[in-house]
Design a protein around this motif. Structure first.
Motif, PDB file in Angstrom:
ATOM      1  N   ASN A 198     -10.762   7.067  -2.546  1.00  0.00           N
ATOM      2  CA  ASN A 198      -9.401   6.355  -2.112  1.00  0.00           C
ATOM      3  C   ASN A 198      -8.162   6.877  -3.024  1.00  0.00           C
ATOM      4  O   ASN A 198      -7.566   6.360  -3.572  1.00  0.00           O
ATOM      5  CB  ASN A 198      -9.268   4.782  -2.368  1.00  0.00           C
ATOM      6  N   ILE A 199      -8.338   8.203  -2.859  1.00  0.00           N
ATOM      7  CA  ILE A 199      -7.405   8.877  -3.715  1.00  0.00           C
ATOM      8  C   ILE A 199      -5.913   9.020  -3.259  1.00  0.00           C
ATOM      9  O   ILE A 199      -5.622   8.830  -2.091  1.00  0.00           O
ATOM     10  CB  ILE A 199      -7.632  10.519  -3.910  1.00  0.00           C
ATOM     11  N   LYS A 200      -5.007   9.371  -4.147  1.00  0.00           N
ATOM     12  CA  LYS A 200      -3.672   9.459  -3.964  1.00  0.00           C
ATOM     13  C   LYS A 200      -3.393  10.809  -3.654  1.00  0.00           C
ATOM     14  O   LYS A 200      -3.581  11.583  -4.522  1.00  0.00           O
ATOM     15  CB  LYS A 200      -2.792   8.874  -5.206  1.00  0.00           C
ATOM     16  N   TYR A 218     -13.879   5.856  -5.125  1.00  0.00           N
ATOM     17  CA  TYR A 218     -13.082   6.953  -5.685  1.00  0.00           C
ATOM     18  C   TYR A 218     -12.676   7.805  -4.661  1.00  0.00           C
ATOM     19  O   TYR A 218     -11.757   8.922  -4.985  1.00  0.00           O
ATOM     20  CB  TYR A 218     -14.387   7.753  -6.438  1.00  0.00           C
ATOM     21  N   HIS A 232       0.853  -1.170   0.151  1.00  0.00           N
ATOM     22  CA  HIS A 232      -0.110  -0.080   0.044  1.00  0.00           C
ATOM     23  C   HIS A 232       0.853   1.158  -0.219  1.00  0.00           C
ATOM     24  O   HIS A 232       1.891   1.250   0.651  1.00  0.00           O
ATOM     25  CB  HIS A 232      -0.957   0.125   1.152  1.00  0.00           C
ATOM     26  N   ARG A 279      -2.068   7.112  -0.013  1.00  0.00           N
ATOM     27  CA  ARG A 279      -3.459   6.700  -0.074  1.00  0.00           C
ATOM     28  C   ARG A 279      -4.169   6.750   1.495  1.00  0.00           C
ATOM     29  O   ARG A 279      -4.072   5.487   1.927  1.00  0.00           O
ATOM     30  CB  ARG A 279      -3.765   5.621  -0.958  1.00  0.00           C
ATOM     31  N   GLN A 298      -5.497   1.444  -7.919  1.00  0.00           N
ATOM     32  CA  GLN A 298      -5.199   1.900  -6.688  1.00  0.00           C
ATOM     33  C   GLN A 298      -4.298   1.019  -5.900  1.00  0.00           C
ATOM     34  O   GLN A 298      -4.035   0.007  -6.334  1.00  0.00           O
ATOM     35  CB  GLN A 298      -6.495   2.191  -6.044  1.00  0.00           C
ATOM     36  N   THR A 299      -4.165   1.257  -4.582  1.00  0.00           N
ATOM     37  CA  THR A 299      -3.757   0.388  -3.722  1.00  0.00           C
ATOM     38  C   THR A 299      -4.612   0.071  -2.369  1.00  0.00           C
ATOM     39  O   THR A 299      -5.221   1.139  -2.283  1.00  0.00           O
ATOM     40  CB  THR A 299      -2.119   0.713  -3.081  1.00  0.00           C
ATOM     41  N   ASP A 308       3.427  -0.421 -11.090  1.00  0.00           N
ATOM     42  CA  ASP A 308       2.316  -0.962 -10.000  1.00  0.00           C
ATOM     43  C   ASP A 308       3.240  -2.387  -9.749  1.00  0.00           C
ATOM     44  O   ASP A 308       3.777  -2.831 -10.538  1.00  0.00           O
ATOM     45  CB  ASP A 308       1.171  -0.639 -10.067  1.00  0.00           C
ATOM     46  N   GLN A 355      -2.522  -3.537  -3.385  1.00  0.00           N
ATOM     47  CA  GLN A 355      -2.241  -4.494  -4.106  1.00  0.00           C
ATOM     48  C   GLN A 355      -1.838  -5.832  -3.476  1.00  0.00           C
ATOM     49  O   GLN A 355      -0.893  -5.648  -2.690  1.00  0.00           O
ATOM     50  CB  GLN A 355      -1.319  -4.091  -5.416  1.00  0.00           C
ATOM     51  N   GLY A 393      -9.127  -1.051  -7.675  1.00  0.00           N
ATOM     52  CA  GLY A 393      -9.150   0.134  -8.624  1.00  0.00           C
ATOM     53  C   GLY A 393     -10.649   0.673  -9.014  1.00  0.00           C
ATOM     54  O   GLY A 393     -11.427   0.104  -8.309  1.00  0.00           O
TER      55      GLY A 393
END
Length: 263
Positions: A240-242, A238, A129, A133, A186-187, A218, A189, A157
């Motif tokens: 879970n932004i970076k 959505y 991770h 995020r 996203q993460t 990634d 993963q 994702g």
């Protein structure tokens, strides 16, 4: 543990955050009074399935990270298993985290495709991770573990909302891909340890020999390219932004306040 399997979260907190235009490294920037890295690290720490957390950070920042995460720190982590020095690139940091898991669990990395530890217990599950995020949720962790166990490789994702254009070197449109098949990665993963270690070891060997010809962005790409493994993509959020720019900090704070108000 998850269905009898150990679970480790590798939280990457070794970036410089150049795009934040701040003298403070991004992972240590405060969001609503807490360092950025601590939001997701604390979420893993409180999740009942997670057995251990590996934090990767700059070698020079390890003492500060220990101070922050210790018993008397501002973000104590009961499940912190190790803090390791990250590498030059993200993928180097991930591999350092994987090597630490292997060391802690006494895993036989000479033949990492056995799916078993040296003691005969099951292959651990690994969640990787990005600490940038911070809006990780228990539901996302639950799904990441469920599908990683089922498919061996699972990535969070979300579908893209906008039309995507592929440009040529002169910035003219070359292609407009079908939007329904495009997802934002996203993460976390998540993977079987044996799978992700085997793939990363192969990639690192290629990198060290100067033969790494693809940009690695990634972890899914690593197992796709170096282990031939299909990766299951599962919906996250959505929100879970970076956090990459100062504008992202404002958005993250809005989501966090909304979450707090909703209990």
């Amino acid at each position: 543990m998850y269905n009898g399997r150990k679970v480790y979260a590798i939280v990457l907190a070794a970036g410089s955050g150049r795009r934040m235009h701040s003298k403070t490294k991004k992972q240590f920037m405060e969001i609503l009074g807490k360092p950025l890295f601590s939001w997701s690290a604390s979420r893993f720490d409180h999740h009942p399935a997670v057995d251990g957390i590996i934090l990767t950070t700059g070698e020079e920042d390890i003492p500060y990270m220990k101070e922050l995460t210790g018993t008397d720190g501002v973000c104590p982590l009961q499940k912190l298993a190790a803090i390791v020095a990250g590498g030059k690139e993200r993928y180097n940091s991930v591999f350092e985290g994987l090597k630490k898991v292997a060391e802690l669990e006494k895993l036989d990395t000479a033949s990492p495709d056995t799916g078993m530890t040296s003691s005969g217990t099951q292959d651990p599950l690994i969640m990787i991770h990005d600490c940038a995020r911070p809006l990780l949720t228990d539901a996302i962790i639950d799904d990441a573990l469920h599908y990683a166990e089922k498919y061996h490789a699972a990535v969070i994702g979300m579908p893209v909302k906008d039309t995507i254009k592929v440009l040529d070197a002169d910035h003219f449109v070359k292609e407009t891909p079908e939007r329904s098949s495009l997802w934002l990665m996203q993460t976390p993963q998540s993977f079987d340890f044996s799978l992700i270690y085997k793939a990363y070891a192969a990639m690192i060997r290629q990198d060290e020999s100067g033969r790494l010809m693809i940009p690695v962005t990634d972890d899914a790409m690593v197992v796709e390219s170096f282990a031939g493994q299909r990766v299951k993509i599962i919906p996250g959020s959505y929100e879970n932004i970076k956090v990459t720019t100062p504008e992202d900090v404002k958005i993250a704070e809005l989501y966090m306040r909304k979450s707090s108000e909703n209990g």
